[in-house]
Design an enzyme around this catalytic site. Structure first.
Site, PDB file in Angstrom:
ATOM      1  N   VAL A 120      -4.325  -6.047 -20.562  1.00 44.55           N
ATOM      2  CA  VAL A 120      -3.768  -5.778 -21.646  1.00 44.55           C
ATOM      3  C   VAL A 120      -2.202  -6.327 -21.716  1.00 44.55           C
ATOM      4  CG1 VAL A 120      -2.398  -3.643 -22.514  1.00 44.55           C
ATOM      5  CG2 VAL A 120      -4.626  -3.247 -21.577  1.00 44.55           C
ATOM      6  N   LYS A 152     -13.404  -6.317 -15.141  1.00 50.11           N
ATOM      7  CA  LYS A 152     -13.626  -6.384 -14.003  1.00 50.11           C
ATOM      8  C   LYS A 152     -14.818  -5.656 -13.414  1.00 50.11           C
ATOM      9  CE  LYS A 152      -9.050  -8.209 -12.819  1.00 50.11           C
ATOM     10  NZ  LYS A 152      -8.632  -8.285 -14.633  1.00 50.11           N
ATOM     11  N   ASP A 182       3.394  11.503 -10.780  1.00 49.25           N
ATOM     12  CA  ASP A 182       4.593  10.876 -10.550  1.00 49.25           C
ATOM     13  C   ASP A 182       5.682  11.750 -11.362  1.00 49.25           C
ATOM     14  OD1 ASP A 182       7.013   9.316 -10.497  1.00 49.25           O
ATOM     15  OD2 ASP A 182       6.148   7.498 -10.080  1.00 49.25           O
TER      16      ASP A 182
END
Length: 336
Positions: free
Chosen positions: A172, A131, A40
C-alpha cells in the site's frame, strides 16, 4: 453498502483503518454504528481528534485485542459487518518473534471468526497480502493461514446469513513502514538503501484498497480471495523517482524477502476466475466450483498454470508516474 448499517473495523487506527473510516463517514455520515476496534489508546485518542463521536453519533472507539475473543464478542454485539485489518506485518520482526505473529495473525483470525459466528454478523472481509501467496517468510505464512481460516469458515456457518471472504493486495503506497515513506526520509541523507536491484513489488493506493473492500462487502458470495489488477514498480525506479541524485547502498535481501511478489500462484490457477477489475481465487472446498461460479457471477476461468507476479506484470509504473503518485497520495509538496 445499502444493506449495511453497523460496521466494526479491527485494526481501525492503522493506515487502512483510518482511510476506511474516513471513506465510510464521507459517504454515509449517518451510519447507525461504526466501531474502531484496536489496542492502542493513544492512536484512538489521536484519531478521535479528526473523527469525533460528537460529530458522528454512530462512531465508537473500542479498546481491545483480536487475541481476546471475549472482548471481540462483546464488541460485535449489534454489528452486521466486520472488516478485519488487524495484523502484525513487519517481515523482519516476524522472523525474530514468530509466535507473536502467530498469536495475532492466526489465533486472532480464528477469534474473529468465532466471535462473528456467535453474533448476528452477516458480512466479513479480511485483509491479506501478496506475501501470503507461496510464502517464504513467517509473516506471509501466518496470513496464508488466516486466509484459509476465513475462506473455510463458510463451511461451518450453518444456517446463518453470513459470508466470509478475503481481499489480497500488494504494498500500500504510503502505509507505515513501506518503502516510499522510508526513501522520502532517507533521501535527506543522500543515500538510499537498496536490498536488491532487480526487486519489484505490486502497488496499490490506500483509497483503492478501501474501495476494493467495499466492493467485496457488496459482491462476495463467500469463500473467495479477491485479488486486484494493479501495477508493479521496480525498486530502482522508486529510488530514481524520489532521490535521483542519491547514492545507492546495496544491503542484500532481508530475511524472508522475495525478489518478486506473487498474488496468484500457478497452483491457484485451477480455482481462479477473472472478474474484470479483479480476480477471485475460489475455495477448493467451497459450495461453487469455477464453472458454477462463472455462471452465477460472470467472469472467465484463467488459463491453467496462470500466475500473477509483480516481475512479470504487464503494467509497470514509470518514474514520472511514481512521482505523481507521491505528490497525490503522500506529499503534495514533493519535488526533485
Amino acid at each position: 453498502m445499502k444493506d449495511l448499517q453497523s460496521i466494526l473495523v479491527t485494526g481501525g487506527t492503522g493506515s487502512f483503518g483510518k482511510a476506511f473510516i474516513r471513506t465510510v463517514l464521507a459517504r454515509h455520515p449517518d451510519i447507525k454504528r461504526l466501531v474502531v476496534f484496536s489496542r492502542d489508546e493513544l492512536k484512538q485518542f489521536e484519531m478521535a481528534q479528526e473523527f469525533s463521536p460528537e460529530r458522528y453519533p454512530g462512531l465508537r472507539y473500542f479498546l481491545g485485542d483480536v487475541r481476546d475473543e471475549a472482548r471481540l464478542s462483546r464488541a460485535l454485539e449489534g454489528i452486521d459487518t466486520v472488516v478485519h485489518a488487524a495484523a502484525l506485518k513487519q517481515v523482519p520482526a516476524a522472523e525474530y518473534n514468530p509466535f507473536e505473529f502467530i498469536k495475532t495473525n492466526v489465533l486472532g483470525a480464528q477469534n474473529v471468526i468465532d466471535a462473528c459466528l456467535n453474533n448476528d454478523v452477516k458480512r466479513v472481509v479480511a485483509l491479506s497480502t501478496d506475501k501470503a501467496a507461496a510464502p517464504i517468510n513467517l509473516y506471509g505464512a501466518t496470513k496464508l493461514c488466516s486466509d484459509k481460516l476465513f475462506t473455510a469458515a463458510n463451511n461451518i456457518k450453518g444456517w446463518r446469513d453470513l459470508r466470509f471472504s478475503v481481499v489480497r493486495y500488494g504494498n500500500v503506497m504510503g502505509s507505515r513502514g513501506s518503502v516510499i515513506p522510508f526513501f522520502l526520509e532517507k533521501r535527506k541523507t543522500g543515500v538510499l538503501p537498496i536490498t536488491h536491484g532487480d526487486m519489484t513489488r505490486f502497488n496499490i493506493t490506500l483509497q483503492e484498497g478501501v474501495d476494493m473492500v467495499l466492493w467485496a462487502l457488496e459482491n462476495a458470495h463467500g469463500g473467495e480471495i479477491f485479488v486486484p489488477k494493479i501495477p508493479s514498480y521496480r525498486i530502482l525506479d522508486v529510488a530514481a523517482a524520489i532521490g535521483p541524485d542519491c547514492r545507492h547502498e546495496v544491503l542484500g535481501i532481508r530475511p524472508g524477502e522475495k525478489i518478486h511478489e506473487e498474488m496468484i500462484t500457478s497452483s491457484d490457477s485451477f480455482y481462479t476466475v477473472d472478474l474484470g477489475d479483479y480476480y477471485a481465487i475460489l475455495s477448493p472446498t467451497g459450495a461453487l466450483g469455477v464453472e458454477a461460479y462463472c455462471e452465477r457471477f460472470g467472469g472467465t476461468p484463467v488459463e491453467p498454470g496462470y500466475a500473477y507476479n509483480s516481475g512479470a506484470n504487464p503494467e509497470f509504473l514509470s518514474v514520472e508516474q511514481l512521482r505523481a503518485l507521491v505528490r497525490e497520495h503522500i506529499d503534495p509538496d514533493f519535488a526533485v
